[in-house]
Design a protein around this motif. Sequence first.
Motif, PDB file in Angstrom:
ATOM      1  N   SER A 109      17.675  68.598  18.015  1.00 32.34           N
ATOM      2  CA  SER A 109      16.883  68.043  16.926  1.00 32.34           C
ATOM      3  C   SER A 109      15.922  66.948  17.382  1.00 32.34           C
ATOM      4  N   GLY A 110      16.406  65.958  18.061  1.00 31.69           N
ATOM      5  CA  GLY A 110      15.548  64.859  18.515  1.00 31.69           C
ATOM      6  C   GLY A 110      15.153  64.966  19.970  1.00 31.69           C
ATOM      7  N   TYR A 113      11.397  64.085  21.044  1.00 29.76           N
ATOM      8  CA  TYR A 113      11.213  62.649  20.816  1.00 29.76           C
ATOM      9  C   TYR A 113      11.955  61.848  21.882  1.00 29.76           C
TER      10      TYR A 113
END
Length: 158
Positions: A109-110, A113
């Motif tokens: 998900s991250g 980032y």
Amino acid sequence: MNVPQSELKKTFLYSYTNFSELENALLAIREMNDDSIGISVIGNANDTDVAHQSALQKNDIQQLLKKIIGEETEFDSFYNRELGHLFVCGFLVSTFLNPVGKSNIGILSGGPYGVLRGFGINEQHAAESVKNLSNGYYLLIVRGNKDAVEKLATKLID
């Protein structure tokens, strides 16, 4: 004992709305012919976002990037549930494919980032860049000798 100081490194990140802008930036980097910098490109390979994506297919993008950056350039793609089908080429490929448990960082998900933050991109710029990525932009990441990266950034932004 004369111990050399470690070289100062810097990371530059810039978003491009279309492939031709990215291609021009990569050609400018190639003209500099500086081996002290590493180049990576991250892009969204979804066919559904026609607002910013050209008609290039993944294989076409891979061949174009390798032609500009170098045939030995690593390239891979993966599916991220939040961002869709992404591709990455250059020095960041191994980072995105690095396993965390049973998954690779890139599909988490991250993940994108976190990779950007791990290379020194500030929180706001990293979040903005991931948002741009989800909107079909291409991210150019350059890392290397501080002076060379700063010179390149000035050239690309002007």
